[in-house]
Design a protein around this motif. Structure first.
Motif, PDB file in Angstrom:
ATOM      1  N   SER A   2       0.848  -1.190   0.000  1.00 23.72           N
ATOM      2  CA  SER A   2       0.000   0.000   0.000  1.00 23.72           C
ATOM      3  C   SER A   2       0.883   1.239   0.000  1.00 23.72           C
ATOM      4  N   SER A   3       0.316   2.376  -0.405  1.00 25.52           N
ATOM      5  CA  SER A   3       1.090   3.612  -0.458  1.00 25.52           C
ATOM      6  C   SER A   3       0.150   4.801  -0.453  1.00 25.52           C
ATOM      7  N   ASN A   4       0.727   5.991  -0.152  1.00 28.76           N
ATOM      8  CA  ASN A   4      -0.028   7.230  -0.284  1.00 28.76           C
ATOM      9  C   ASN A   4       0.953   8.335  -0.644  1.00 28.76           C
ATOM     10  N   VAL A   5       0.446   9.417  -1.253  1.00 30.75           N
ATOM     11  CA  VAL A   5       1.281  10.487  -1.763  1.00 30.75           C
ATOM     12  C   VAL A   5       0.989  11.776  -1.010  1.00 30.75           C
ATOM     13  N   GLU A   6       2.071  12.441  -0.562  1.00 32.38           N
ATOM     14  CA  GLU A   6       1.950  13.737   0.103  1.00 32.38           C
ATOM     15  C   GLU A   6       2.569  14.821  -0.783  1.00 32.38           C
ATOM     16  N   THR A   7       1.986  16.010  -0.743  1.00 31.58           N
ATOM     17  CA  THR A   7       2.538  17.161  -1.454  1.00 31.58           C
ATOM     18  C   THR A   7       3.350  17.993  -0.472  1.00 31.58           C
ATOM     19  N   LEU A   8       4.644  18.111  -0.728  1.00 32.80           N
ATOM     20  CA  LEU A   8       5.547  18.847   0.164  1.00 32.80           C
ATOM     21  C   LEU A   8       5.843  20.258  -0.337  1.00 32.80           C
ATOM     22  N   GLY A   9       5.652  20.487  -1.599  1.00 34.22           N
ATOM     23  CA  GLY A   9       5.930  21.795  -2.194  1.00 34.22           C
ATOM     24  C   GLY A   9       5.387  21.829  -3.604  1.00 34.22           C
ATOM     25  N   ASN A  10       5.739  22.869  -4.366  1.00 35.75           N
ATOM     26  CA  ASN A  10       5.236  22.980  -5.738  1.00 35.75           C
ATOM     27  C   ASN A  10       5.543  21.734  -6.556  1.00 35.75           C
ATOM     28  N   LEU A  11       6.771  21.239  -6.395  1.00 35.37           N
ATOM     29  CA  LEU A  11       7.182  20.084  -7.193  1.00 35.37           C
ATOM     30  C   LEU A  11       7.569  18.883  -6.345  1.00 35.37           C
ATOM     31  N   GLU A  12       7.767  19.071  -5.055  1.00 37.44           N
ATOM     32  CA  GLU A  12       8.246  17.982  -4.205  1.00 37.44           C
ATOM     33  C   GLU A  12       7.088  17.127  -3.687  1.00 37.44           C
ATOM     34  N   ARG A  13       7.269  15.822  -3.768  1.00 37.67           N
ATOM     35  CA  ARG A  13       6.264  14.881  -3.294  1.00 37.67           C
ATOM     36  C   ARG A  13       6.941  13.829  -2.415  1.00 37.67           C
ATOM     37  N   ARG A  14       6.117  13.176  -1.592  1.00 37.40           N
ATOM     38  CA  ARG A  14       6.631  12.071  -0.788  1.00 37.40           C
ATOM     39  C   ARG A  14       5.616  10.935  -0.824  1.00 37.40           C
ATOM     40  N   VAL A  15       6.107   9.763  -1.092  1.00 33.70           N
ATOM     41  CA  VAL A  15       5.265   8.566  -1.113  1.00 33.70           C
ATOM     42  C   VAL A  15       5.639   7.702   0.085  1.00 33.70           C
ATOM     43  N   ALA A 107       9.548   7.621   0.020  1.00 36.81           N
ATOM     44  CA  ALA A 107      10.338   8.059  -1.136  1.00 36.81           C
ATOM     45  C   ALA A 107      10.023   9.526  -1.387  1.00 36.81           C
ATOM     46  N   THR A 108      11.044  10.360  -1.312  1.00 41.37           N
ATOM     47  CA  THR A 108      10.879  11.792  -1.562  1.00 41.37           C
ATOM     48  C   THR A 108      11.461  12.110  -2.933  1.00 41.37           C
ATOM     49  N   PHE A 109      10.716  12.864  -3.711  1.00 44.44           N
ATOM     50  CA  PHE A 109      11.145  13.111  -5.094  1.00 44.44           C
ATOM     51  C   PHE A 109      10.479  14.375  -5.624  1.00 44.44           C
ATOM     52  N   GLU A 110      10.900  14.770  -6.818  1.00 45.07           N
ATOM     53  CA  GLU A 110      10.280  15.896  -7.503  1.00 45.07           C
ATOM     54  C   GLU A 110       9.535  15.396  -8.733  1.00 45.07           C
ATOM     55  N   VAL A 111       8.541  16.177  -9.148  1.00 44.49           N
ATOM     56  CA  VAL A 111       7.798  15.849 -10.361  1.00 44.49           C
ATOM     57  C   VAL A 111       8.053  16.929 -11.400  1.00 44.49           C
ATOM     58  N   TYR A 112       7.807  16.578 -12.650  1.00 43.84           N
ATOM     59  CA  TYR A 112       7.944  17.564 -13.721  1.00 43.84           C
ATOM     60  C   TYR A 112       6.859  18.628 -13.567  1.00 43.84           C
ATOM     61  N   PRO A 113       7.212  19.877 -13.825  1.00 50.60           N
ATOM     62  CA  PRO A 113       6.207  20.940 -13.709  1.00 50.60           C
ATOM     63  C   PRO A 113       5.251  20.931 -14.891  1.00 50.60           C
TER      64      PRO A 113
END
Length: 433
Positions: A2-15, A107-113
């Motif tokens: 199982s997993s869930n996604v958090e929004t940490l900033g404009n482009l930063e996410r954490r799963v 897992a902390t990462f960035e997404v494409y804008p």
């Protein structure tokens, strides 16, 4: 899993991901049993090694591999389900959670804008208009002659433009210093290779003459051990040679690759080369304006991970270039941070161009790429061989595809912006960097 996604900033996410411990152990057991069929150990026949011994030897490695695969799958499933486009690489960390049934990770990462290309209809692009006349051809020929300058002995005093061969010996407070002495040292008078005081002393000296003169090193001189100090130099001129330009004749034409030495044919080929160079420079100037217009009209939040990766690649290329030139990279210290601004621009342009390629269907067709390859090959002696070389090198061909895509983007911008033709002097265009 199982997993869930958090929004940490404009482009930063954490799963946050949860991997069932039982499933991990099951896969580890299956892999170890599979290994047992073929693993070899001293004292045992193939396939007869006890499973317990195999687990002791290979268990930690296998468990790490299984867990890594499971976490990567959980991460991939999470970003796919959330329809996220990951930029760069995620930073995966294990959570310290007391739970026997599952293993917790984040897992902390960035997404494409999201890229929305701005309106460029009010942008003005100046397209240079440059004519290649006889005077431009003449100036180019003079440059080619100067590049083939030879030197002949001059029975007179030295003057600017002459090539001097000298011996010199310098001292500061009567003591020699590093770099202060040389024999049969050659330099062109007036080019600025030597300090002004040194050239002033050598000027008007003839072959065989000698003198001693004082020379003060500048305060900001690169050699810190002598900067700001006054030295005494003994100088002897061994040879004075004056420059001699080649005659504009058949031999000169042959030196430029015109086999029959026809001067008129040489001029025609030079004109063609100059016209091609002018076209390239005009294209480069227009391209620079169009790409800048896109950047100005399209503000974007840039993923730091992409900037860091691009800067690292630029630093590695620079180091490789230095090594190819015989310079050790450590002699010219730089880090990826040196290239950060360039990296930002390249990443931003890549995102904008990628969006235009998708939204405006600007991906180049094979015929467009072929035309560029043939254009690039035209300046070589065997164009057909160069074309073949491009198509045998996937990386080179990919680079040409990128150039073709940029050309299509430039055409698109020119179709939307205001284009003004502006006549500029030939010399101004040729002097641009």
């Amino acid at each position: 899993m199982s997993s869930n996604v958090e929004t940490l900033g404009n482009l930063e996410r954490r799963v946050s991901m949860s991997v069932p411990a039982a499933e991990i152990e099951k896969q580890v057991d299956e892999r170890l049993k599979k290994m047992a069929r073929n693993v070899r150990m001293p004292g045992f026949r193939p396939g007869k090694v006890p499973l317990k011994l195999i687990a002791q030897t290979y268990g930690p490695q296998v468990r790490s591999e299984v867990l890594g695969d499971a976490v990567q799958k959980a991460f991939s499933d999470a970003v796919r389900d959330a329809k996220l486009k990951v930029a760069g690489y995620p930073r995966i960390e294990r959570k310290d959670v007391a739970n026997e049934k599952s293993l917790e990770f984040s897992a902390t990462f960035e997404v494409y804008p999201e890229v929305k290309v701005g309106d460029i209809s009010a942008t003005t692009i100046e397209r240079p208009q440059v004519s290649v006349d006889d005077a431009a051809v003449d100036r180019t020929i003079e440059i080619l002659r100067k590049q083939r300058t030879t030197f002949v002995a001059a029975q007179r005093a030295a003057r600017d433009g002459d090539r001097l061969s000298v011996d010199f010996d310098g001292a500061i407070d009567g003591q020699p210093f590093a770099g202060g002495k040389a024999e049969n040292f050659v330099f062109i008078l007036g080019e600025g290779r030597m300090l002004p005081g040194f050239e002033a002393a050598a000027r008007s000296m003839g072959a065989g003459e000698a003198k001693t003169f004082p020379l003060k090193f500048p305060d900001d001189y690169h050699g810190k051990e002598v900067a700001g100090k006054e030295a005494s130099f003994a100088l002897k001129v061994l040879k004075v040679e004056e420059p001699k330009l080649p005659e504009l004749d058949a031999d000169f034409a042959k030196s430029l690759g015109v086999a029959d030495g026809d001067v008129a044919k040489m001029r025609g080929e030079i004109r063609g080369n100059v016209e091609r160079e002018v076209a390239k420079r005009v294209e480069a100037r227009v391209k620079a304006q169009t790409l800048q217009a896109l950047l100005d009209a399209t503000p974007i939040d840039l993923p730091k991970s992409l900037i860091d990766m691009e800067a690292q690649q630029l630093a590695e290329r620079a180091a490789a270039d230095l090594q190819a030139r015989g310079v050790k990279p450590e002699q010219v210290p730089f880090t990826p941070a040196t290239f950060e601004e360039t990296a930002k621009r390249r990443v931003a342009l890549g995102l904008v161009i990628g969006e235009l390629a998708r939204s405006e269907n600007l991906q180049p067709k094979p015929a467009e790429v072929r035309a560029l390859v043939e254009q690039e090959a035209a300046s070589y002696e065997s164009p057909a061989e160069v074309v073949k070389w491009f198509y045998m090198q996937p990386q080179r061909l990919q680079e040409m595809e990128g150039v073709a895509l940029e050309a299509n983007v430039v055409k698109w911008v020119l179709s939307k912006a205001k284009v003004v033709d502006k006549a500029i002097p030939f010399d101004e265009l040729m002097q641009q960097s």
